[in-house]
Design a protein around this motif. Structure first.
Motif, PDB file in Angstrom:
ATOM      1  N   SER A 269       0.923  -1.162  -0.101  1.00  0.00           N
ATOM      2  CA  SER A 269       0.019   0.042   0.037  1.00  0.00           C
ATOM      3  C   SER A 269       0.799   1.279  -0.125  1.00  0.00           C
ATOM      4  O   SER A 269       1.694   1.624   0.829  1.00  0.00           O
ATOM      5  N   GLY A 270       0.377   2.155  -0.915  1.00  0.00           N
ATOM      6  CA  GLY A 270       1.040   3.282  -0.967  1.00  0.00           C
ATOM      7  C   GLY A 270       2.587   3.511  -1.367  1.00  0.00           C
ATOM      8  O   GLY A 270       3.131   4.627  -1.221  1.00  0.00           O
ATOM      9  N   VAL A 271       3.028   2.494  -2.017  1.00  0.00           N
ATOM     10  CA  VAL A 271       4.411   2.358  -2.541  1.00  0.00           C
ATOM     11  C   VAL A 271       4.445   2.102  -3.806  1.00  0.00           C
ATOM     12  O   VAL A 271       3.742   1.329  -4.290  1.00  0.00           O
ATOM     13  N   TYR A 272       5.313   2.553  -4.642  1.00  0.00           N
ATOM     14  CA  TYR A 272       5.481   2.580  -6.093  1.00  0.00           C
ATOM     15  C   TYR A 272       6.958   2.525  -6.588  1.00  0.00           C
ATOM     16  O   TYR A 272       7.308   2.643  -7.756  1.00  0.00           O
ATOM     17  N   SER A 273       7.725   2.209  -5.457  1.00  0.00           N
ATOM     18  CA  SER A 273       9.194   2.239  -5.624  1.00  0.00           C
ATOM     19  C   SER A 273       9.672   0.700  -6.015  1.00  0.00           C
ATOM     20  O   SER A 273       9.248  -0.273  -5.197  1.00  0.00           O
ATOM     21  N   HIS A 274      10.035   0.272  -7.372  1.00  0.00           N
ATOM     22  CA  HIS A 274      10.617  -0.962  -7.575  1.00  0.00           C
ATOM     23  C   HIS A 274      11.635  -1.553  -6.868  1.00  0.00           C
ATOM     24  O   HIS A 274      11.544  -2.526  -6.302  1.00  0.00           O
ATOM     25  N   GLU A 275      12.626  -0.598  -6.455  1.00  0.00           N
ATOM     26  CA  GLU A 275      13.561  -0.865  -5.603  1.00  0.00           C
ATOM     27  C   GLU A 275      13.008  -1.234  -4.290  1.00  0.00           C
ATOM     28  O   GLU A 275      13.817  -2.305  -3.591  1.00  0.00           O
ATOM     29  N   ALA A 276      12.249  -0.645  -3.603  1.00  0.00           N
ATOM     30  CA  ALA A 276      11.835  -0.926  -2.256  1.00  0.00           C
ATOM     31  C   ALA A 276      11.066  -1.989  -2.432  1.00  0.00           C
ATOM     32  O   ALA A 276      11.289  -2.945  -1.110  1.00  0.00           O
ATOM     33  N   PHE A 277      10.584  -2.331  -3.492  1.00  0.00           N
ATOM     34  CA  PHE A 277       9.726  -3.690  -3.240  1.00  0.00           C
ATOM     35  C   PHE A 277      10.747  -4.869  -3.444  1.00  0.00           C
ATOM     36  O   PHE A 277      10.503  -5.891  -2.885  1.00  0.00           O
ATOM     37  N   GLN A 278      11.743  -4.860  -4.312  1.00  0.00           N
ATOM     38  CA  GLN A 278      12.645  -5.758  -4.548  1.00  0.00           C
ATOM     39  C   GLN A 278      13.602  -6.025  -3.050  1.00  0.00           C
ATOM     40  O   GLN A 278      13.844  -6.921  -2.776  1.00  0.00           O
ATOM     41  N   LEU A 279      13.893  -4.867  -2.501  1.00  0.00           N
ATOM     42  CA  LEU A 279      14.614  -4.954  -1.198  1.00  0.00           C
ATOM     43  C   LEU A 279      13.592  -5.714  -0.168  1.00  0.00           C
ATOM     44  O   LEU A 279      13.893  -6.673   0.431  1.00  0.00           O
ATOM     45  N   THR A 280      12.535  -5.297  -0.047  1.00  0.00           N
ATOM     46  CA  THR A 280      11.351  -6.022   0.920  1.00  0.00           C
ATOM     47  C   THR A 280      11.415  -7.721   0.279  1.00  0.00           C
ATOM     48  O   THR A 280      11.268  -8.371   1.426  1.00  0.00           O
ATOM     49  N   LYS A 281      11.186  -7.835  -0.775  1.00  0.00           N
ATOM     50  CA  LYS A 281      11.290  -9.284  -1.188  1.00  0.00           C
ATOM     51  C   LYS A 281      12.480 -10.199  -0.866  1.00  0.00           C
ATOM     52  O   LYS A 281      12.523 -11.059  -0.050  1.00  0.00           O
ATOM     53  N   GLN A 282      13.663  -9.310  -0.896  1.00  0.00           N
ATOM     54  CA  GLN A 282      14.833  -9.817  -0.547  1.00  0.00           C
ATOM     55  C   GLN A 282      14.978 -10.335   1.052  1.00  0.00           C
ATOM     56  O   GLN A 282      15.315 -11.304   1.416  1.00  0.00           O
ATOM     57  N   ILE A 283      14.607  -9.266   1.645  1.00  0.00           N
ATOM     58  CA  ILE A 283      14.719  -9.243   3.156  1.00  0.00           C
ATOM     59  C   ILE A 283      13.644  -9.988   3.976  1.00  0.00           C
ATOM     60  O   ILE A 283      13.720 -11.034   4.813  1.00  0.00           O
ATOM     61  N   LEU A 284      12.420  -9.786   3.694  1.00  0.00           N
ATOM     62  CA  LEU A 284      11.277 -10.563   4.270  1.00  0.00           C
ATOM     63  C   LEU A 284      10.757 -11.740   3.345  1.00  0.00           C
ATOM     64  O   LEU A 284      10.115 -12.824   3.988  1.00  0.00           O
ATOM     65  N   GLY A 285      11.016 -11.968   1.997  1.00  0.00           N
ATOM     66  CA  GLY A 285      10.455 -12.850   1.312  1.00  0.00           C
ATOM     67  C   GLY A 285       9.192 -12.566   0.765  1.00  0.00           C
ATOM     68  O   GLY A 285       8.230 -12.001   1.305  1.00  0.00           O
ATOM     69  N   ILE A 286       9.127 -13.196  -0.532  1.00  0.00           N
ATOM     70  CA  ILE A 286       7.738 -12.760  -1.243  1.00  0.00           C
ATOM     71  C   ILE A 286       6.333 -13.605  -0.367  1.00  0.00           C
ATOM     72  O   ILE A 286       5.462 -13.056  -0.781  1.00  0.00           O
ATOM     73  N   ASP A 287       6.690 -14.684   0.319  1.00  0.00           N
ATOM     74  CA  ASP A 287       5.513 -15.305   0.910  1.00  0.00           C
ATOM     75  C   ASP A 287       5.107 -14.451   2.014  1.00  0.00           C
ATOM     76  O   ASP A 287       4.231 -14.713   2.741  1.00  0.00           O
ATOM     77  N   HIS A 288       5.749 -13.000   2.276  1.00  0.00           N
ATOM     78  CA  HIS A 288       5.187 -12.333   3.202  1.00  0.00           C
ATOM     79  C   HIS A 288       4.640 -10.882   2.872  1.00  0.00           C
ATOM     80  O   HIS A 288       4.582  -9.955   3.538  1.00  0.00           O
ATOM     81  N   ILE A 289       4.485 -10.877   1.548  1.00  0.00           N
ATOM     82  CA  ILE A 289       4.086  -9.454   1.070  1.00  0.00           C
ATOM     83  C   ILE A 289       2.819  -9.617   0.228  1.00  0.00           C
ATOM     84  O   ILE A 289       2.506 -10.835  -0.300  1.00  0.00           O
ATOM     85  N   MET A 290       1.811  -8.947   0.290  1.00  0.00           N
ATOM     86  CA  MET A 290       0.413  -9.026  -0.173  1.00  0.00           C
ATOM     87  C   MET A 290       0.077  -7.677  -0.774  1.00  0.00           C
ATOM     88  O   MET A 290       0.697  -6.548  -0.489  1.00  0.00           O
ATOM     89  N   LEU A 291      -0.963  -7.742  -1.731  1.00  0.00           N
ATOM     90  CA  LEU A 291      -1.510  -6.193  -2.366  1.00  0.00           C
ATOM     91  C   LEU A 291      -2.171  -5.696  -1.353  1.00  0.00           C
ATOM     92  O   LEU A 291      -3.165  -6.096  -0.525  1.00  0.00           O
ATOM     93  N   GLY A 292      -2.120  -4.402  -1.194  1.00  0.00           N
ATOM     94  CA  GLY A 292      -2.710  -3.401  -0.622  1.00  0.00           C
ATOM     95  C   GLY A 292      -2.738  -2.118  -1.373  1.00  0.00           C
ATOM     96  O   GLY A 292      -1.799  -1.758  -1.743  1.00  0.00           O
TER      97      GLY A 292
END
Length: 333
Positions: A269-292
């Motif tokens: 939610s509220g984020v449009y940064s591709h770099e921020a998404f890739q960091l979050t995916k790397q640190i937390l894992g895609i299994d802990h990210i959902m659409l908001g």
């Protein structure tokens, strides 16, 4: 074909907007200006946002369908928490009943996060239980602070414990900080551009340090904005804390990263940064990210364009848009 599930979608019942418009004390809604004023320094003034928050379910469905969103989890926007206790109890019950009516009218298209008043914690526990057991809601959207108090304050412990007992997912949403150094930054900067993420991150860290997740190991907490500050600092915190022998008064049994593996999820939610998404995916894992989406504070067409541009495998995209939410809301999706 899997459904696209949006975990952060806000609303006001039209009856609540009419009530805000009738008031002479804050919060007050000025319909001609499309402005909901919470105090002298902070208001939501925006034609698109304030016209879509109280829109009908039918209009909302048109916008969802146009942007490939199959299901939204509805959550009440701020305001009720500022009312006197008895009025707030009445208004949250009306709001929850409204969401229930929408979920019944359009099964498979909407779920509900409970709205709760927090002046009377005992009554809030009872309303949460009603929402989960009788209305079929998936959890509770709470704010990071309630004016002078914060969700990690001891007075909220019974409500947090009740949510865990009921298996209710807690969505921790920011609201405007009204005290402390953040409030001193000015209304705009202390809000969504900066203060929201900081205030919510502090509340989350204090929940961890006060042992809330140790007391309730099955509790599930969701943060918006790709986890606020945590993807960036989580690894550093872990490395530094491993070398400390005493971090009292914190009583958490595990390092913070443990709770992000077992208890805490994030949305886009509220984020449009591709770099921020890739960091979050790397640190937390895609299994802990959902659409908001944060609709209608963000436009669904902008969210859709961002999602379509993300570099994901077919399986990762399915996890982001559907599978992770289905697992979190087991039995509801």
């Amino acid at each position: 074909m899997c459904k696209t599930i949006d975990l952060e979608a806000h609303y006001y019942p039209q009856t609540l907007m009419d009530y805000f418009a009738s008031r002479t004390e804050f919060p007050i809604y000025y319909p001609e200006q499309y402005e909901l004023r919470f105090n002298e320094n902070f208001s939501i003034k925006h034609t698109y946002k304030m016209s879509h928050l109280p829109e009908t379910a039918e209009k909302r469905l048109e916008i969802m369908d146009a942007n490939g969103v199959d299901m939204q989890v509805l959550s009440l926007s701020p305001g009720i928490e500022m009312l006197d206790t008895q009025t707030a109890i009445e208004k949250v019950r009306q709001a929850n009943d409204y969401v229930y009516s929408v979920t019944k009218k359009y099964p498979g298209r909407f779920l509900g996060f409970a709205a709760l008043q927090t002046n009377d914690i005992g009554e809030a526990c009872r309303e949460l239980e009603r929402c989960v057991k009788e209305l079929g809601f998936v959890g509770w959207l709470t704010f990071s602070n309630y004016g002078e108090s914060h969700l990690d304050d001891d007075c909220f412990a019974p409500l947090l414990d009740k949510a865990a007992e009921l298996g209710a997912v807690i969505y921790l949403h920011p609201t405007h900080p009204v005290t402390g150094r953040l409030a001193g930054l000015g209304a705009e900067l202390a809000g969504s551009p900066f203060g929201f993420g900081i205030d919510t991150s502090i509340t989350t860290m204090r929940l961890i340090c006060k042992g809330v997740f140790d007391r309730n190991p099955g509790m599930k907490l969701v943060l918006g904005h790709l986890g606020e500050v945590f993807p960036f600092i989580l690894q550093r915190m872990t490395l530094r804390l491993k070398s400390y022998h005493n971090i009292a008064p914190a009583i958490n049994k595990e390092l913070p990263e443990y709770y992000f593996r077992h208890n805490i999820y994030v949305t886009t939610s509220g984020v449009y940064s591709h770099e921020a998404f890739q960091l979050t995916k790397q640190i937390l894992g895609i299994d802990h990210i959902m659409l908001g989406s944060d609709y209608p504070y963000e436009k669904l067409e902008d969210v859709r364009a961002y999602l379509d541009e993300l570099k994901l495998s077919q399986n990762e995209r399915k996890m982001l848009l559907h599978d992770n939410a289905k697992r979190l809301f087991a039995g509801h999706v």
